[in-house]
Scaffold this active site. Sequence first.
Site, mmCIF file in Angstrom:
data_model
loop_
_atom_site.group_PDB
_atom_site.id
_atom_site.type_symbol
_atom_site.label_atom_id
_atom_site.label_comp_id
_atom_site.label_asym_id
_atom_site.label_seq_id
_atom_site.Cartn_x
_atom_site.Cartn_y
_atom_site.Cartn_z
ATOM 1 N N ASP A 49 0.872 -1.183 0.000
ATOM 2 C CA ASP A 49 0.000 0.000 0.000
ATOM 3 C C ASP A 49 0.909 1.234 0.000
ATOM 4 O OD1 ASP A 49 -3.197 0.437 1.299
ATOM 5 O OD2 ASP A 49 -1.850 2.150 1.012
ATOM 6 N N ASN A 50 0.547 2.239 -0.786
ATOM 7 C CA ASN A 50 1.405 3.441 -0.829
ATOM 8 C C ASN A 50 0.845 4.580 0.026
ATOM 9 O OD1 ASN A 50 -0.744 4.404 -2.258
ATOM 10 N ND2 ASN A 50 0.409 4.960 -4.107
ATOM 11 N N LEU A 51 -0.201 4.306 0.797
ATOM 12 C CA LEU A 51 -0.817 5.278 1.714
ATOM 13 C C LEU A 51 -1.406 6.487 0.979
ATOM 14 C CD1 LEU A 51 1.757 5.297 4.703
ATOM 15 C CD2 LEU A 51 -0.306 3.903 4.449
ATOM 16 N N ASP A 81 4.579 1.424 -3.837
ATOM 17 C CA ASP A 81 3.629 1.772 -4.881
ATOM 18 C C ASP A 81 3.573 0.622 -5.897
ATOM 19 O OD1 ASP A 81 2.894 4.930 -6.114
ATOM 20 O OD2 ASP A 81 2.453 3.073 -7.190
ATOM 21 N N LYS A 102 -9.925 6.253 -7.091
ATOM 22 C CA LYS A 102 -11.347 5.981 -7.343
ATOM 23 C C LYS A 102 -12.265 7.197 -7.314
ATOM 24 C CE LYS A 102 -13.046 5.730 -2.876
ATOM 25 N NZ LYS A 102 -14.252 5.536 -2.149
ATOM 26 N N SER A 122 -15.879 -2.353 -10.974
ATOM 27 C CA SER A 122 -16.951 -1.493 -10.479
ATOM 28 C C SER A 122 -18.147 -1.557 -11.413
ATOM 29 C CB SER A 122 -16.424 -0.058 -10.436
ATOM 30 O OG SER A 122 -17.486 0.847 -10.314
ATOM 31 N N THR A 160 -19.500 0.815 -12.415
ATOM 32 C CA THR A 160 -19.357 1.968 -13.303
ATOM 33 C C THR A 160 -19.120 1.527 -14.747
ATOM 34 O OG1 THR A 160 -18.350 4.150 -13.459
ATOM 35 C CG2 THR A 160 -16.852 2.346 -13.080
ATOM 36 N N TYR A 164 -11.965 7.662 -14.531
ATOM 37 C CA TYR A 164 -11.959 6.558 -13.564
ATOM 38 C C TYR A 164 -12.684 5.335 -14.129
ATOM 39 C CZ TYR A 164 -14.022 3.685 -9.920
ATOM 40 O OH TYR A 164 -14.467 2.612 -9.199
ATOM 41 N N LYS A 168 -11.323 1.324 -15.334
ATOM 42 C CA LYS A 168 -11.851 0.009 -14.935
ATOM 43 C C LYS A 168 -12.180 -0.830 -16.172
ATOM 44 C CE LYS A 168 -11.509 0.463 -10.512
ATOM 45 N NZ LYS A 168 -10.505 -0.321 -9.768
ATOM 46 N N LEU A 198 -21.508 9.166 -0.842
ATOM 47 C CA LEU A 198 -22.681 9.563 -0.064
ATOM 48 C C LEU A 198 -22.565 9.257 1.439
ATOM 49 C CD1 LEU A 198 -25.604 10.624 -0.004
ATOM 50 C CD2 LEU A 198 -26.370 8.294 -0.535
ATOM 51 N N ARG A 223 -25.089 15.744 -10.243
ATOM 52 C CA ARG A 223 -23.636 15.684 -10.395
ATOM 53 C C ARG A 223 -23.330 15.101 -11.779
ATOM 54 N NH1 ARG A 223 -20.440 12.148 -5.967
ATOM 55 N NH2 ARG A 223 -21.596 10.497 -7.026
HETATM 56 C C1 UD1 Z 1 -19.131 6.231 -7.710
HETATM 57 C C2 UD1 Z 1 -18.833 5.547 -8.999
HETATM 58 C C3 UD1 Z 1 -18.540 4.102 -8.737
HETATM 59 C C4 UD1 Z 1 -17.358 4.020 -7.840
HETATM 60 C C5 UD1 Z 1 -17.657 4.729 -6.562
HETATM 61 C C6 UD1 Z 1 -16.364 4.728 -5.788
HETATM 62 C C7 UD1 Z 1 -19.866 6.169 -11.100
HETATM 63 C C8 UD1 Z 1 -21.155 6.366 -11.836
HETATM 64 N N1 UD1 Z 1 -19.986 5.705 -9.880
HETATM 65 O O1 UD1 Z 1 -20.346 5.650 -7.247
HETATM 66 O O2 UD1 Z 1 -18.237 3.428 -9.898
HETATM 67 O O3 UD1 Z 1 -17.010 2.692 -7.623
HETATM 68 O O4 UD1 Z 1 -18.067 6.056 -6.822
HETATM 69 O O5 UD1 Z 1 -16.141 5.834 -5.088
HETATM 70 O O6 UD1 Z 1 -18.828 6.409 -11.619
HETATM 71 N N2 UD1 Z 1 -24.782 11.721 -3.598
HETATM 72 C C9 UD1 Z 1 -25.386 12.858 -3.089
HETATM 73 N N3 UD1 Z 1 -24.656 13.710 -2.319
HETATM 74 C C10 UD1 Z 1 -23.338 13.464 -2.025
HETATM 75 C C11 UD1 Z 1 -22.717 12.302 -2.544
HETATM 76 C C12 UD1 Z 1 -23.473 11.460 -3.341
HETATM 77 O O7 UD1 Z 1 -26.569 13.104 -3.324
HETATM 78 O O8 UD1 Z 1 -22.723 14.286 -1.319
HETATM 79 C C13 UD1 Z 1 -25.580 10.781 -4.406
HETATM 80 C C14 UD1 Z 1 -25.022 10.559 -5.818
HETATM 81 O O9 UD1 Z 1 -25.540 11.481 -6.707
HETATM 82 C C15 UD1 Z 1 -25.492 9.118 -6.063
HETATM 83 C C16 UD1 Z 1 -25.492 8.456 -4.695
HETATM 84 O O10 UD1 Z 1 -25.535 9.543 -3.769
HETATM 85 O O11 UD1 Z 1 -26.802 9.114 -6.545
HETATM 86 C C17 UD1 Z 1 -24.249 7.633 -4.431
HETATM 87 O O12 UD1 Z 1 -23.105 8.414 -4.729
HETATM 88 P P1 UD1 Z 1 -21.624 7.924 -4.411
HETATM 89 O O13 UD1 Z 1 -21.549 7.413 -3.029
HETATM 90 O O14 UD1 Z 1 -20.683 9.016 -4.812
HETATM 91 O O15 UD1 Z 1 -21.425 6.663 -5.350
HETATM 92 P P2 UD1 Z 1 -21.611 6.516 -6.932
HETATM 93 O O16 UD1 Z 1 -21.525 7.792 -7.631
HETATM 94 O O17 UD1 Z 1 -22.830 5.687 -7.138
#
Ligand code: UD1
Length: 349
Positions: free
Chosen positions: A37-39, A64, A90, A130, A132, A155, A159, A205, A302
């Site tokens: 792990d590269n921290l 790394d 990520k 992912s 994604t 990103y 993948k 989120l 977003r």
């Molecule tokens: C994203 C990537 C996923 C990746 C993951 C890793 C895409 C489409 N998705 O997931 O592949 O593996 O990150 O980090 O590339 N949200 C809010 N407010 C916030 C943050 C998020 O409303 O402050 C909403 C987002 O719009 C989304 C949901 O919450 O609908 C989840 O978001 P998030 O946790 O960032 O994950 P993904 O975007 O689904």
Amino acid sequence: MNFSATKTILVTGGLGYIGSHTVVMLLEQGFSVVIVDNLSNSQAFIEERIREVADGTLQVYIEDVTNEKALEAIFQKHDIAGVLHFAAHKAVGESMQKPLEYYHNNISGLISLLACMKKYEVDNIIFSSSCTVYGEAEQLPINEQAPFQEAASVYGRTKQIAEHILHDFANACSKKIVSLRYFNPVGAHPSARLGELPGGIPDNLVPYITQTAAGVREYLFVFGNDYPTRDGTAIRDYIYIMDLADAHVLALQRLLSLNFEDFQSPEIYNLGTGRGYTVLEVISAFEKASGTELPYKFAPKREGDVTAAYADNKKAKEELGWQANTSLEYALSTAWKWEQAYRSEQSGS
Ligand code: UD1
């Protein structure tokens, strides 16, 4: 059969969020673990935390994965039975600002690792992919046959490219490869000694929610309220981190037990619960789990976010014997416990 008795597993990114929880499970299953792990998105103290919650043989190298010389020395020193490759950048937004860094880390790192596997005749690897790769899927729930869509971020593209590389490598070198496509990992170890540690402002989120509840952030911004969903907010499949870690152990046991001829390399599995929650439903589950009220505001969508993504997880259930039964509410309660424990340590109380 116990495959773990004398097996050493190399875990890249083993001090990171998904890596550290998986290392705990590997140690609990009797595997010896070597972490590289590269921290860059983890903290050195996680090593001690892993040792606190799990016994076993663990060695950590702060290196790394793009440094092939350093990797080689590790492959030379340890008799590695399999590799779990978590180490990658990520952050979707950051990947658009720093494409070369993302390609270098996520692609060159993978290539260095595969070159070492070839040279030192290590036959098994599990790759962190992912959901994604599916982009805005045409059918829900998403199964492994769904085609790749044009990636919305660098990103995401890393993948997809990595999966193509693994496919070609498997064919050319008779390696057993599993690609695990994660949906949205959440939660923390039940001990609250390990969890997600985002550097700076969280992109994801759940850490944003727990930091808001802890008073570190004023509001959660809910990105978009006019998606064509039941409440206008986007739908994701939130999977508990320990269930995700468990899938890695099961996939590894499968890799170690099968011959290349019995294996469709690379094997691909979706790891999600099969159930989608809207952002507002996650907020409400968090409020229940934590007994707090979460301040939030709506904000514009977003860029790059899809409307809905949740997994068809039949294949992982049938072939790995995997279960993803933990409720979202429980998963969120562990995330909250972790956030609180971390904050109180930071403030020295
Ligand atoms: C994203 C990537 C996923 C990746 C993951 C890793 C895409 C489409 N998705 O997931 O592949 O593996 O990150 O980090 O590339 N949200 C809010 N407010 C916030 C943050 C998020 O409303 O402050 C909403 C987002 O719009 C989304 C949901 O919450 O609908 C989840 O978001 P998030 O946790 O960032 O994950 P993904 O975007 O689904």
